[in-house]
Design an enzyme around this catalytic site. Structure first.
Site, PDB file in Angstrom:
ATOM      1  N   PHE A   2     -63.369 -29.731 -52.790  1.00  0.00           N
ATOM      2  CA  PHE A   2     -62.505 -28.824 -53.531  1.00  0.00           C
ATOM      3  C   PHE A   2     -61.044 -29.116 -53.174  1.00  0.00           C
ATOM      4  O   PHE A   2     -60.757 -29.932 -52.292  1.00  0.00           O
ATOM      5  CB  PHE A   2     -62.854 -27.372 -53.199  1.00  0.00           C
ATOM      6  CG  PHE A   2     -64.306 -27.040 -53.423  1.00  0.00           C
ATOM      7  CD1 PHE A   2     -64.740 -26.560 -54.644  1.00  0.00           C
ATOM      8  CD2 PHE A   2     -65.250 -27.229 -52.412  1.00  0.00           C
ATOM      9  CE1 PHE A   2     -66.080 -26.267 -54.862  1.00  0.00           C
ATOM     10  CE2 PHE A   2     -66.588 -26.939 -52.618  1.00  0.00           C
ATOM     11  CZ  PHE A   2     -67.002 -26.459 -53.857  1.00  0.00           C
ATOM     12  N   SER A  47     -71.895 -26.993 -57.540  1.00  0.00           N
ATOM     13  CA  SER A  47     -71.234 -26.318 -56.420  1.00  0.00           C
ATOM     14  C   SER A  47     -70.035 -25.518 -56.920  1.00  0.00           C
ATOM     15  O   SER A  47     -69.218 -26.032 -57.680  1.00  0.00           O
ATOM     16  CB  SER A  47     -70.765 -27.337 -55.382  1.00  0.00           C
ATOM     17  OG  SER A  47     -71.856 -27.992 -54.781  1.00  0.00           O
ATOM     18  N   CYS A  54     -68.653 -23.241 -50.080  1.00  0.00           N
ATOM     19  CA  CYS A  54     -69.357 -24.060 -51.064  1.00  0.00           C
ATOM     20  C   CYS A  54     -70.791 -23.544 -51.217  1.00  0.00           C
ATOM     21  O   CYS A  54     -71.572 -23.571 -50.275  1.00  0.00           O
ATOM     22  CB  CYS A  54     -69.372 -25.524 -50.613  1.00  0.00           C
ATOM     23  SG  CYS A  54     -70.258 -26.617 -51.749  1.00  0.00           S
ATOM     24  N   THR A  56     -74.357 -23.126 -54.033  1.00  0.00           N
ATOM     25  CA  THR A  56     -75.086 -23.793 -55.114  1.00  0.00           C
ATOM     26  C   THR A  56     -75.503 -22.793 -56.181  1.00  0.00           C
ATOM     27  O   THR A  56     -76.101 -21.754 -55.872  1.00  0.00           O
ATOM     28  CB  THR A  56     -76.342 -24.490 -54.550  1.00  0.00           C
ATOM     29  OG1 THR A  56     -75.936 -25.461 -53.579  1.00  0.00           O
ATOM     30  CG2 THR A  56     -77.119 -25.194 -55.653  1.00  0.00           C
ATOM     31  N   THR A 156     -50.010 -23.334 -46.472  1.00  0.00           N
ATOM     32  CA  THR A 156     -49.261 -24.063 -45.454  1.00  0.00           C
ATOM     33  C   THR A 156     -49.016 -23.164 -44.252  1.00  0.00           C
ATOM     34  O   THR A 156     -48.540 -22.029 -44.409  1.00  0.00           O
ATOM     35  CB  THR A 156     -47.911 -24.543 -46.009  1.00  0.00           C
ATOM     36  OG1 THR A 156     -48.141 -25.377 -47.147  1.00  0.00           O
ATOM     37  CG2 THR A 156     -47.145 -25.344 -44.962  1.00  0.00           C
TER      38      THR A 156
END
Length: 236
Positions: A2, A47, A54, A56, A156
């Site tokens: 991702f 996914s 993550c 399914t 960040t």
């Protein structure tokens, strides 16, 4: 894989701790609605990152999808504390044509961190988080101006305090309306995935040092290398 760029906010419509249906697999399942925007190209087994985790797809229709959640995932993430009606960050797995606006995110959550403070700064919000003592080694991978993924959002790092086990990020106004974190309260838990490149670098350095130490006169070689580094720093 991702990018940490949340696509939409979904809504938890059902939680079944022991789902006996075929798509539930006799385990913990979550069904998420308000997701039509990301399901046009969905297939079983795809996914989707839910709050940075993550998962399914085991069942879906035009506007909702179901995912199974393994016991280890429940232990490591905040998914077990979700309630029906809660909003969740959603992102499909990246494809070859995706603009890489965030950073490389696996969707493999390391643990959760606690929100210590939320402070307005102009139209932005500064969040401070604390890592639990149990996972204090994660601080090795959190560096100022480095990447971090919080509830699936690429952000960040601003500041880091290794002694207090805290770090901070700033969230701009645009992001505040498109992710779940601004709705959370002090003390709430947020999924965290540290930058995996730091993990790989650390593993490589550890392996190299181990080879030196296992070799003949290894300790002496490492000591000499450290002496050279320290001497160079002292000279500067």
């Amino acid at each position: 894989m991702f990018t940490g760029i949340v696509e939409i906010l979904g809504k938890v419509t059902s939680i079944v701790p022991l789902d006996s249906s075929e798509s539930g697999g006799q385990g913990f399942s979550i069904t998420i609605g308000n997701a039509a925007e990301i399901l046009g190209d969905c297939h079983l087994g795809d996914s989707i990152a839910v709050n940075g985790t993550c998962l399914t797809v085991t069942e879906f229709d035009a506007s909702s999808f179901k995912v199974g959640v393994a016991p280890e995932t429940l232990r490591k993430t905040n998914l077990g504390s979700l309630k029906e009606g809660d909003a969740v960050n959603l992102e499909r797995a990246m494809n070859a044509h995706t603009r890489f606006g965030g950073h490389m995110v696996q969707g493999h959550v390391d643990t959760t961190v606690t929100i210590l403070s939320k402070t307005d700064d102009g139209n932005a919000i500064t969040f401070v988080f604390q890592v639990s003592d149990e996972y204090k080694d994660l601080m090795d991978y959190i560096v100022p101006k480095g990447f971090i993924c919080l509830d699936g959002t690429s952000l960040t790092v601003i500041d880091v305090d290794d002694i207090k086990r805290t770090f901070s990020i700033m969230m701009i106004a645009y992001t505040q309306t498109r992710v779940v974190m601004p709705t959370k309260a002090l003390g709430d838990h947020v999924n965290v995935e540290v930058d995996m490149m730091g993990k790989y670098a650390s593993k490589g350095v550890e392996a190299m040092i181990k080879r030196f130490l296992d070799g003949e006169d290894g300790e002496a070689m490492v000591a000499k290398a450290l002496d050279r580094v320290l001497a160079k720093r002292a000279a500067n």
